[in-house]
Design an enzyme around this catalytic site. Structure first.
Site, PDB file in Angstrom:
ATOM      1  N   GLU A  47       0.856  -1.202   0.000  1.00  0.00           N
ATOM      2  CA  GLU A  47       0.000   0.000   0.000  1.00  0.00           C
ATOM      3  C   GLU A  47       0.895   1.256   0.000  1.00  0.00           C
ATOM      4  O   GLU A  47       0.573   2.267   0.627  1.00  0.00           O
ATOM      5  CB  GLU A  47      -0.953   0.024   1.209  1.00  0.00           C
ATOM      6  CG  GLU A  47      -1.661  -1.279   1.495  1.00  0.00           C
ATOM      7  CD  GLU A  47      -2.975  -1.499   0.759  1.00  0.00           C
ATOM      8  OE1 GLU A  47      -3.569  -0.515   0.313  1.00  0.00           O
ATOM      9  OE2 GLU A  47      -3.379  -2.666   0.623  1.00  0.00           O
TER      10      GLU A  47
HETATM   11  C1  LIG Z   1       3.042  -9.721  -0.084  1.00  0.00           C
HETATM   12  C2  LIG Z   1       2.786  -8.605  -1.038  1.00  0.00           C
HETATM   13  C3  LIG Z   1       1.504  -8.361  -1.487  1.00  0.00           C
HETATM   14  C4  LIG Z   1       1.256  -7.346  -2.413  1.00  0.00           C
HETATM   15  N1  LIG Z   1      -0.004  -7.181  -2.917  1.00  0.00           N
HETATM   16  C5  LIG Z   1      -0.190  -6.349  -3.970  1.00  0.00           C
HETATM   17  C6  LIG Z   1      -1.440  -6.329  -4.671  1.00  0.00           C
HETATM   18  O1  LIG Z   1      -2.404  -7.008  -4.300  1.00  0.00           O
HETATM   19  N2  LIG Z   1      -1.556  -5.527  -5.759  1.00  0.00           N
HETATM   20  C7  LIG Z   1      -0.526  -4.749  -6.200  1.00  0.00           C
HETATM   21  O2  LIG Z   1      -0.706  -4.055  -7.191  1.00  0.00           O
HETATM   22  N3  LIG Z   1       0.672  -4.748  -5.555  1.00  0.00           N
HETATM   23  C8  LIG Z   1       0.874  -5.529  -4.468  1.00  0.00           C
HETATM   24  N4  LIG Z   1       2.085  -5.560  -3.822  1.00  0.00           N
HETATM   25  C9  LIG Z   1       3.159  -4.721  -4.307  1.00  0.00           C
HETATM   26  C10 LIG Z   1       3.558  -3.631  -3.330  1.00  0.00           C
HETATM   27  O3  LIG Z   1       2.585  -2.642  -3.294  1.00  0.00           O
HETATM   28  C11 LIG Z   1       4.952  -3.147  -3.758  1.00  0.00           C
HETATM   29  O4  LIG Z   1       5.861  -4.173  -3.395  1.00  0.00           O
HETATM   30  C12 LIG Z   1       5.331  -1.846  -3.117  1.00  0.00           C
HETATM   31  O5  LIG Z   1       4.555  -0.793  -3.621  1.00  0.00           O
HETATM   32  C13 LIG Z   1       6.802  -1.505  -3.354  1.00  0.00           C
HETATM   33  O6  LIG Z   1       7.172  -1.675  -4.689  1.00  0.00           O
HETATM   34  P1  LIG Z   1       8.462  -2.547  -5.031  1.00  0.00           P
HETATM   35  O7  LIG Z   1       8.357  -3.838  -4.342  1.00  0.00           O
HETATM   36  O8  LIG Z   1       8.629  -2.555  -6.496  1.00  0.00           O
HETATM   37  O9  LIG Z   1       9.668  -1.768  -4.367  1.00  0.00           O
HETATM   38  P2  LIG Z   1      10.456  -0.546  -5.008  1.00  0.00           P
HETATM   39  O10 LIG Z   1       9.519   0.447  -5.553  1.00  0.00           O
HETATM   40  O11 LIG Z   1      11.522  -1.060  -5.884  1.00  0.00           O
HETATM   41  O12 LIG Z   1      11.117   0.053  -3.680  1.00  0.00           O
HETATM   42  C14 LIG Z   1      12.289  -0.479  -3.072  1.00  0.00           C
HETATM   43  C15 LIG Z   1      12.800   0.543  -2.059  1.00  0.00           C
HETATM   44  O13 LIG Z   1      13.089   1.780  -2.737  1.00  0.00           O
HETATM   45  C16 LIG Z   1      12.395   2.845  -2.123  1.00  0.00           C
HETATM   46  N5  LIG Z   1      11.980   3.797  -3.146  1.00  0.00           N
HETATM   47  C17 LIG Z   1      11.350   3.558  -4.321  1.00  0.00           C
HETATM   48  N6  LIG Z   1      11.116   4.702  -4.968  1.00  0.00           N
HETATM   49  C18 LIG Z   1      11.597   5.693  -4.199  1.00  0.00           C
HETATM   50  C19 LIG Z   1      11.644   7.101  -4.316  1.00  0.00           C
HETATM   51  N7  LIG Z   1      11.090   7.760  -5.334  1.00  0.00           N
HETATM   52  N8  LIG Z   1      12.240   7.786  -3.332  1.00  0.00           N
HETATM   53  C20 LIG Z   1      12.762   7.167  -2.260  1.00  0.00           C
HETATM   54  N9  LIG Z   1      12.742   5.840  -2.085  1.00  0.00           N
HETATM   55  C21 LIG Z   1      12.168   5.111  -3.032  1.00  0.00           C
HETATM   56  C22 LIG Z   1      11.167   2.189  -1.464  1.00  0.00           C
HETATM   57  O14 LIG Z   1      10.651   2.971  -0.425  1.00  0.00           O
HETATM   58  C23 LIG Z   1      11.761   0.869  -0.979  1.00  0.00           C
HETATM   59  O15 LIG Z   1      12.405   1.078   0.247  1.00  0.00           O
HETATM   60  C24 LIG Z   1       2.330  -6.537  -2.858  1.00  0.00           C
HETATM   61  C25 LIG Z   1       3.625  -6.763  -2.371  1.00  0.00           C
HETATM   62  C26 LIG Z   1       3.864  -7.786  -1.496  1.00  0.00           C
HETATM   63  C27 LIG Z   1       5.279  -8.037  -1.049  1.00  0.00           C
END
Ligand SMILES: Cc1cc2nc3c(=O)[nH]c(=O)nc-3n(C[C@H](O)[C@H](O)[C@H](O)COP(=O)(O)OP(=O)(O)OC[C@H]3O[C@@H](n4cnc5c(N)ncnc54)[C@H](O)[C@@H]3O)c2cc1C
Length: 600
Positions: A409
């Protein structure tokens, strides 16, 4: 344009909420409590009834049949339809009751994520943005649990940067269907969902649109269940769309508005994480008291030791503040909904805009709630000692399950940025926040600070809560004036400012609740004393957090006279709060221990 409604998100920074306009959890009706208790009883019977080790060992792939059996039993109870209006077969709960429902859902561990997704991000896109035909077609099946649903935004290459998604939908030559191609990742409930809300770009659009996609449309394949750290019974898969034919009428909302929709749905998901956190923390306290009062070391129960009371008192204070903030805003969302309906909005718009109004508070609550539940689970392991590290007690499962709340989220970093970004947007771009009022409130806060002995219950505490607001406004104002648009690139400072903002909102919520209770003639004096102490402990901790964040921010951008003045102001506004934190935490802990949990 400045919004004169009392129901304005972010306005807490300039205005003092009158307690008559404040909702506190003590005001839930018998009916609301009955609904939430039914969830609690269900989870205790159907999930806890399996035994801790069985629950800890559940696996979305291997135990799919069992998970689906519980899902269908929950559906029979009506739980899948909490957010769906009655005319489409749901319970049509108001938003605040749905938060209370979510609080108790947390007792279902990873199963809470399954139902949580069905009732929140899975179904809300259709509930809020669907046409009458779309609602009639999809909501009854979702509400009855016959059709699992999921929300597909994230892709392998686009997580936090969700708008850069690559999934594309192209209208076929006949103009009847969109042909969807793309790959979605981390999709909760994806393993059994029949209905997917999919965010993708149409043709060469640079903005996302949203579609209702049925599994039966074909061209959909699923990855294997992800092997995750926690919430292992919750289904999480990749979903692949390969020339999936979506009827044109399944475009959800307006073309190009998908990103706004996605974010708005997440506002609701964010406050629900905080509501679930509240439930998890209360349950955690119950378990911790159960163990620490039984476990004998050095000839006495370990709950007798101050080191344990420090933890119990702190967790209880955090739960109190979190609960105060969650239901304060949940009720405001409902009131805003009613206000918008009265002003002539359609129901969809009223639902959407009442949620959007509180984007700042939802982001704050998500960050604070997820960090509080993670801290609770960590401290619970500590209090259980070696047994906390064993699968046998289920505490290590809670620790693993809780951890995801800081990531999904919107990660907590993104939510911290969002809370500040929304504040700037509402104050300086849309001007929905009456920033002119800030000048007056800051000056009066500084003036009041010179008069800390102003009489009245909790006068000192409210002075500090106001000072937190003033400090946030001043440092943010000076940082903004100095760094201008470069401030967004100075994320370390943004994180600091977001922390002060969060502390201002959270402390005020806890204090207002106590104030309202103290004004109600029927309030039990002993209970009021404990609740006051929890709010005071929370304020004490918040001042520390804010002091550190303020000093970090100031040292990172200010120099010379301005640095000197800001540091002096921080010392003055957040000066010593003269309570004895040890005694207060002890009193709170003793109460929690005596009541065998967070009961009053
Ligand atoms: C168990 C689970 C269930 C999920 N369920 C859903 C679902 O039902 N539907 C759905 O659509 N998604 C879902 N997600 C996805 C989830 O919302 C994302 O994992 C989350 O938004 C983070 O994206 P990412 O994993 O690509 O991390 P990234 O975006 O790659 O982030 C990695 C790190 O970089 C930091 N970061 C990224 N961008 C920036 C920035 N601009 N400035 C500073 N720091 C930054 C982040 O804060 C984090 O610490 C789920 C994830 C998990 C693990």
């Amino acid at each position: 344009m400045a919004n004169n409604s009392k129901l304005t998100g972010g306005a807490f920074l300039f205005e003092t909420t009158d307690t008559k306009d404040l909702f506190i959890p003590e005001e839930f009706t018998e009916e609301q409590l009955m609904i939430s208790n039914s969830v609690k009883e269900f989870m205790l019977k159907e999930v806890h009834g399996l035994g801790v080790e069985r629950v800890a060992g559940l696996d979305a792939e291997k135990d799919k049949a069992l998970v689906m059996e519980i899902f269908h039993k929950a559906s029979e109870m009506g739980f899948c339809g909490v957010s769906v209006d009655e005319q489409y077969g749901g319970m049509g709960l108001d938003f605040n009751t749905s938060l209370l429902f979510t609080e108790n859902l947390a007792l279902g561990f990873s199963f809470a994520t399954t139902i949580g997704c069905q009732t929140s991000i899975g179904s809300l896109p259709i509930v809020w943005y669907g046409t009458e035909e779309q609602k009639k077609k999809y909501l009854p099946g979702i509400a009855s649990g016959e059709k699992g649903c999921s929300y597909c935004l994230t892709e392998p290459g686009s997580g936090s940067d969700a708008n850069s998604a690559k999934s594309r939908a192209v209208l076929n030559p006949e103009g009847t269907h969109y042909i969807l191609n793309g790959q979605k990742m981390w999709i909760t409930n994806g393993g059994f969902a029949e209905v997917f809300t999919v965010f993708a770009k149409i043709e060469n659009d640079d903005k996302l649109s949203a579609f209702i996609v049925e599994k039966s449309f074909g061209g959909i394949s699923l990855g294997k269940e992800e092997k995750k750290m926690g919430i292992k019974a919750s289904s999480t898969v990749q979903v692949f769309f390969n020339n999936t034919m979506i009827p044109k009428e399944n475009l959800l909302g307006e073309r190009g508005k998908g990103f706004n929709m996605a974010l708005n749905i997440l506002n609701s998901g964010r406050i629900k994480i905080a509501a679930g956190g509240t439930g998890g923390m209360k349950y955690g306290l119950e378990r911790v008291v159960g163990y620490t009062t039984e476990r004998i070391q050095f000839g006495k129960p370990i709950s007798d030791f101050g080191a344990m009371k420090l933890k119990i008192g702190t967790i209880a204070a955090q739960a109190f503040a979190l609960e105060s903030g969650v239901y304060r805003i949940g009720a405001d969302v409902d009131k805003k909904h009613a206000e918008l309906l009265k002003a002539g909005s359609g129901d969809n718009d009223a639902k959407i805009n009442s949620m959007r109004e509180y984007a700042i508070e939802c982001a704050i609550l998500k960050v604070i709630g997820s960090e509080a539940i993670c801290n609770t689970a960590d401290e619970a392991i500590q209090m259980f000692g070696g047994m906390g590290y064993s699968q046998e007690t289920g505490v290590e499962m809670a620790y693993r399950d809780a951890r995801i709340t800081k990531i999904y989220e919107g990660t907590n970093e993104i939510n911290r940025m969002l809370s500040l970004g929304e504040f700037y947007k509402r104050a300086f771009v849309s001007k929905e926040l009456n920033i002119k009022k800030a000048g007056g409130s800051v000056t009066s806060a500084i003036a009041q600070n010179f008069n800390p002995f102003k009489s009245g219950a909790l006068a000192t505490e409210f002075m500090f809560a106001n000072n937190l607001k003033s400090l946030f406004l001043i440092i943010t104002g000076v940082a903004g004036a100095k760094l201008k648009e470069k401030l967004v690139d100075e994320q370390e400072i943004v994180m600091n400012l977001a922390d002060i903002l969060a502390m201002a909102f959270m402390t005020e919520s806890a204090l207002l609740r106590v104030k309202k209770l103290s004004e109600q003639p029927g309030t039990d004096k002993a209970v009021l004393a404990i609740k006051t102490k929890m709010a005071q402990v929370y304020l004490y901790e918040s001042l520390d957090t804010a002091r550190k964040a303020a000093n970090n921010a100031i040292d990172s951008f200010a120099s010379g006279l301005s640095k000197f003045a800001l540091k002096r102001l921080t010392r003055m506004l957040l000066s010593t709060y003269a309570i004895n934190p040890k005694d207060l935490r002890r009193d709170v802990a003793n109460h929690i221990i005596e009541k065998k949990g967070y009961y009053f």
